[in-house]
Structure formats: C-alpha cells, structure tokens
Design a protein around this motif. Structure first.
Motif, PDB file in Angstrom:
ATOM      1  N   ALA A 191      32.095 -11.830   0.884  1.00  0.00           N
ATOM      2  CA  ALA A 191      32.126 -10.855  -0.233  1.00  0.00           C
ATOM      3  C   ALA A 191      31.017  -9.815  -0.052  1.00  0.00           C
ATOM      4  O   ALA A 191      30.281  -9.487  -0.997  1.00  0.00           O
ATOM      5  CB  ALA A 191      31.988 -11.570  -1.578  1.00  0.00           C
ATOM      6  N   VAL A 192      30.886  -9.301   1.177  1.00  0.00           N
ATOM      7  CA  VAL A 192      29.785  -8.374   1.479  1.00  0.00           C
ATOM      8  C   VAL A 192      30.090  -6.992   0.900  1.00  0.00           C
ATOM      9  O   VAL A 192      31.169  -6.439   1.132  1.00  0.00           O
ATOM     10  CB  VAL A 192      29.570  -8.273   3.004  1.00  0.00           C
ATOM     11  N   THR A 193      29.153  -6.475   0.151  1.00  0.00           N
ATOM     12  CA  THR A 193      29.321  -5.121  -0.389  1.00  0.00           C
ATOM     13  C   THR A 193      28.131  -4.276   0.015  1.00  0.00           C
ATOM     14  O   THR A 193      26.994  -4.761   0.124  1.00  0.00           O
ATOM     15  CB  THR A 193      29.440  -5.105  -1.928  1.00  0.00           C
ATOM     16  N   GLU A 194      28.398  -2.994   0.235  1.00  0.00           N
ATOM     17  CA  GLU A 194      27.353  -2.050   0.639  1.00  0.00           C
ATOM     18  C   GLU A 194      27.305  -0.938  -0.400  1.00  0.00           C
ATOM     19  O   GLU A 194      28.342  -0.553  -0.943  1.00  0.00           O
ATOM     20  CB  GLU A 194      27.707  -1.470   2.002  1.00  0.00           C
ATOM     21  N   ALA A 195      26.128  -0.445  -0.674  1.00  0.00           N
ATOM     22  CA  ALA A 195      25.991   0.659  -1.635  1.00  0.00           C
ATOM     23  C   ALA A 195      24.788   1.509  -1.234  1.00  0.00           C
ATOM     24  O   ALA A 195      24.105   1.214  -0.247  1.00  0.00           O
ATOM     25  CB  ALA A 195      25.809   0.100  -3.045  1.00  0.00           C
ATOM     26  N   GLU A 196      24.566   2.568  -1.992  1.00  0.00           N
ATOM     27  CA  GLU A 196      23.400   3.433  -1.759  1.00  0.00           C
ATOM     28  C   GLU A 196      22.569   3.456  -3.028  1.00  0.00           C
ATOM     29  O   GLU A 196      23.113   3.500  -4.135  1.00  0.00           O
ATOM     30  CB  GLU A 196      23.862   4.853  -1.427  1.00  0.00           C
ATOM     31  N   LEU A 197      21.255   3.445  -2.863  1.00  0.00           N
ATOM     32  CA  LEU A 197      20.335   3.528  -3.998  1.00  0.00           C
ATOM     33  C   LEU A 197      19.489   4.781  -3.803  1.00  0.00           C
ATOM     34  O   LEU A 197      19.011   5.036  -2.695  1.00  0.00           O
ATOM     35  CB  LEU A 197      19.407   2.304  -4.040  1.00  0.00           C
ATOM     36  N   MET A 198      19.293   5.530  -4.878  1.00  0.00           N
ATOM     37  CA  MET A 198      18.512   6.765  -4.754  1.00  0.00           C
ATOM     38  C   MET A 198      17.333   6.769  -5.727  1.00  0.00           C
ATOM     39  O   MET A 198      17.495   6.401  -6.876  1.00  0.00           O
ATOM     40  CB  MET A 198      19.419   7.965  -5.025  1.00  0.00           C
ATOM     41  N   ILE A 199      16.184   7.130  -5.215  1.00  0.00           N
ATOM     42  CA  ILE A 199      15.039   7.391  -6.094  1.00  0.00           C
ATOM     43  C   ILE A 199      14.444   8.735  -5.674  1.00  0.00           C
ATOM     44  O   ILE A 199      14.707   9.228  -4.573  1.00  0.00           O
ATOM     45  CB  ILE A 199      13.919   6.329  -5.988  1.00  0.00           C
ATOM     46  N   ARG A 200      13.631   9.314  -6.526  1.00  0.00           N
ATOM     47  CA  ARG A 200      12.903  10.513  -6.133  1.00  0.00           C
ATOM     48  C   ARG A 200      11.437  10.174  -5.925  1.00  0.00           C
ATOM     49  O   ARG A 200      10.882   9.313  -6.609  1.00  0.00           O
ATOM     50  CB  ARG A 200      13.046  11.599  -7.202  1.00  0.00           C
ATOM     51  N   MET A 201      10.832  10.802  -4.926  1.00  0.00           N
ATOM     52  CA  MET A 201       9.389  10.702  -4.712  1.00  0.00           C
ATOM     53  C   MET A 201       8.805  12.038  -5.166  1.00  0.00           C
ATOM     54  O   MET A 201       9.158  13.084  -4.619  1.00  0.00           O
ATOM     55  CB  MET A 201       9.074  10.440  -3.246  1.00  0.00           C
ATOM     56  N   ASN A 202       7.945  11.978  -6.169  1.00  0.00           N
ATOM     57  CA  ASN A 202       7.387  13.197  -6.772  1.00  0.00           C
ATOM     58  C   ASN A 202       5.904  13.308  -6.417  1.00  0.00           C
ATOM     59  O   ASN A 202       5.116  12.449  -6.829  1.00  0.00           O
ATOM     60  CB  ASN A 202       7.534  13.150  -8.295  1.00  0.00           C
ATOM     61  N   TYR A 203       5.554  14.342  -5.669  1.00  0.00           N
ATOM     62  CA  TYR A 203       4.156  14.514  -5.234  1.00  0.00           C
ATOM     63  C   TYR A 203       3.466  15.573  -6.082  1.00  0.00           C
ATOM     64  O   TYR A 203       4.070  16.586  -6.431  1.00  0.00           O
ATOM     65  CB  TYR A 203       4.121  14.908  -3.755  1.00  0.00           C
ATOM     66  N   ARG A 204       2.178  15.324  -6.334  1.00  0.00           N
ATOM     67  CA  ARG A 204       1.392  16.306  -7.111  1.00  0.00           C
ATOM     68  C   ARG A 204       1.181  17.587  -6.308  1.00  0.00           C
ATOM     69  O   ARG A 204       1.250  18.689  -6.812  1.00  0.00           O
ATOM     70  CB  ARG A 204       0.005  15.738  -7.455  1.00  0.00           C
ATOM     71  N   ASP A 205       0.881  17.391  -5.028  1.00  0.00           N
ATOM     72  CA  ASP A 205       0.594  18.535  -4.142  1.00  0.00           C
ATOM     73  C   ASP A 205       0.663  18.038  -2.696  1.00  0.00           C
ATOM     74  O   ASP A 205       0.949  16.854  -2.462  1.00  0.00           O
ATOM     75  CB  ASP A 205      -0.789  19.139  -4.470  1.00  0.00           C
ATOM     76  N   PHE A 206       0.373  18.930  -1.749  1.00  0.00           N
ATOM     77  CA  PHE A 206       0.498  18.542  -0.342  1.00  0.00           C
ATOM     78  C   PHE A 206      -0.405  17.357  -0.005  1.00  0.00           C
ATOM     79  O   PHE A 206       0.013  16.441   0.700  1.00  0.00           O
ATOM     80  CB  PHE A 206       0.169  19.738   0.564  1.00  0.00           C
ATOM     81  N   ASP A 207      -1.631  17.362  -0.514  1.00  0.00           N
ATOM     82  CA  ASP A 207      -2.546  16.261  -0.183  1.00  0.00           C
ATOM     83  C   ASP A 207      -2.012  14.912  -0.671  1.00  0.00           C
ATOM     84  O   ASP A 207      -2.203  13.886  -0.012  1.00  0.00           O
ATOM     85  CB  ASP A 207      -3.937  16.508  -0.773  1.00  0.00           C
ATOM     86  N   ASP A 208      -1.351  14.917  -1.811  1.00  0.00           N
ATOM     87  CA  ASP A 208      -0.778  13.679  -2.339  1.00  0.00           C
ATOM     88  C   ASP A 208       0.307  13.154  -1.388  1.00  0.00           C
ATOM     89  O   ASP A 208       0.443  11.942  -1.181  1.00  0.00           O
ATOM     90  CB  ASP A 208      -0.194  13.972  -3.731  1.00  0.00           C
TER      91      ASP A 208
END
Ligand code: SAM
Length: 266
Positions: A191-208
């Motif tokens: 019963a193998v199922t595959e899916a996709e999970l999405m999150i966002r990575m939110n950076y303060r600025d380039f250094d972050d």
C-alpha cells in the motif's frame, strides 16, 4: 560509507535546516499518521525536529531517536526532558533493534544522505511490526528547492568545481520522481503511497540565508569550506547578487518541496 551528511555543529544545523525541518515535520506526521500509545523510531534525528514534534503531536508510548552523528545525539540528549524519548547513536543501515519492535519507523530528510538508501528502507521494514508503517521524506533538490538551486546554479556558472557540486547535489539518492516509491515496493512494503510536502523558508536578509553555509554547514557549506579566501568571497558576492535579485537586501521567501512516501509492513 554509510552517511554522506556533513556534520559541522548542531547550532549551525539549526540555522541552516532545523528551524525549517520542524515545519516539515508537522506535515510529515500528518502524512504518516500517528496514534496514541505507539512506539515510534525516528531515524536520523539531527537536532530533533521530528522527535520533539512527535512528542507534542500524540500521547506516544515511546520515541526512539537515532542518528549516525554523535554531535546530534549529544545535542538531543542535552535538550531532552521527556522520559519517553530515548536517544542513541546508530546507523540506519544496521539498526540495533529486534524485528517488529516499533509501530512506525520514520526518516525525515535522511535517506538522500545514505548511499545505500535501499538497505536503510529494508532495515526500517525489519524493525516495524506487521501492519505498522514505514515512511520517509527527502528534499527535491533538482526541482523543488529554488533557494538552494540559486546557490548551486550560481557556483556552477563560476567554475568546474561548482558544476560538479551541482551534479552531486541535484541527484542525491531517492530524489528523482518515483525513486523512493520504487524502493519501498522493492523492499516489500505494501500500500505504498507517494506525495509531496511543501513548506516555505523565510529569510530576514542575505546573512540569515548565507551565514550557516558560509560557516561550513550542510553539503553547500562543505563546498564553501574547501575554497580559498578569494574564491569564497567571489562566490559570496555572486550568491548575494542572486539573492537580492536587483532589490535592496531584505526578506526573501522560498518554496521547498519534499518527496514523501509511506508503506505498510506485510
Ligand atoms: C538533513 S539531516 C535531518 C535531521 C532531522 N531528521 C531533521 O529533519 O532536521 C540528516 C540527518 O541524517 C543523519 N544520517 C545520515 N546518514 C545516516 C545513517 N546512515 N544513519 C543514521 N543517521 C544518518 C545525519 O547525521 C543527519 O542528522
């Protein structure tokens, strides 16, 4: 070689990935499903993003967290106050547990760092009871991580070393469409199922965004650590330019997609 993961330090991993993998952990748990009273194995626990999220998500009997790296094992032991969480050093390809010990074996962002990933899936299946669940998630470096692709494409444009980095990075184990599902089926899961999970990575600025990579964390950090000062500066300037994309430095948000798979032990 049983792990390709580049361990630098736990705080750096937190800034590079742990703060984001905690978000992914919640979605991964929704996908795998858990129930009160279960015994769960968290393979490749890192700094405990999944471990501690599991403990909050249900009234579990026990969570056993293992990692190949003593750096992460020590970090999770130091921060853990929950007597139901047990932490130890172990290899995903040779799990030190009897067959059928757990209700679920879960691996969040681990299998793409295991050269013999099929062997790890076989071990996950072995230690889970019949009817129990094996589940894993890996990043889609090739097509699902524009923030990290931005860096590898930039270094690839700067020279041959960068092109080789991109080739390795985009094609780590289990990352191709359907690859993990095929592996689960080959290892006898049902019963193998595959899916996709999405999150966002939110950076303060380039250094972050850049600080943990510049400090040598993760696969991209390993590449940076091997460069001399002039080349490192050239890469940093070019990646900053890509990050800023013609606007003043500041917050940027990147989508990140993981492949995930679950199967049932016959
Ligand atoms: C990207 S980190 C993920 C950590 C954590 N699961 C998370 O989502 O933040 C990959 C982890 O897998 C571990 N790892 C890699 N190969 C392993 C192996 N063969 N056995 C056990 N752990 C392994 C690494 O040490 C590292 O902690």
């Amino acid at each position: 070689m049983t792990s390709e993961f580049n361990v630098h330090n736990a705080a750096g991993y937190e800034q590079l990935m742990g703060r984001w993998s905690r978000r992914l952990a919640r979605k991964f748990i929704d996908f795998t499903g858990i129930s009160d009273g279960e015994r769960i194995l968290d393979i490749g626990c890192g700094t405990g993003s999944l471990t501690f999220t599991l403990a909050r998500a249900a009234d579990l009997a026990e969570i056993t967290a293992i990692d190949y790296s003593p750096v992460f094992v020590e970090d999770v032991i130091r921060r853990n106050t929950n007597p139901r969480i047990k932490v130890r050093q172990a290899d995903a390809c040779a799990l030190p547990f009897e067959g059928g010990t757990f209700d679920r074996a879960l691996a969040l962002l681990v299998l793409h760092f295991v050269p013999e990933a099929g062997k790890a899936v076989a071990e996950m299946r072995r230690v889970v009871r019949p009817g129990g669940v094996v589940a894993a998630a890996v990043w889609d470096h090739l097509g699902g991580m524009p923030g990290m692709r931005m860096m590898v494409d930039t270094v690839a444009a700067l020279g041959e070393g960068g092109r080789q980095l991109r080739g390795r990075y985009c094609f780590q184990p289990m990352m191709q469409p359907g690859e993990m599902k095929r592996t689960f089926i080959e290892q006898g899961l049902e019963a193998v199922t595959e899916a996709e999970l999405m999150i966002r990575m939110n950076y303060r600025d380039f250094d972050d965004f850049w600080a943990p990579i510049a400090a040598g964390e993760g696969p991209l950090g390993k590449y940076m650590a091997a460069l001399d000062e002039a080349e490192s500066e050239r890469v940093s300037v070019a990646v900053r330019d890509a990050y800023e994309a013609g606007r003043p430095d500041g917050p940027r948000s990147f989508a990140n997609v993981a492949w995930t798979c679950r199967g049932v032990v016959p």
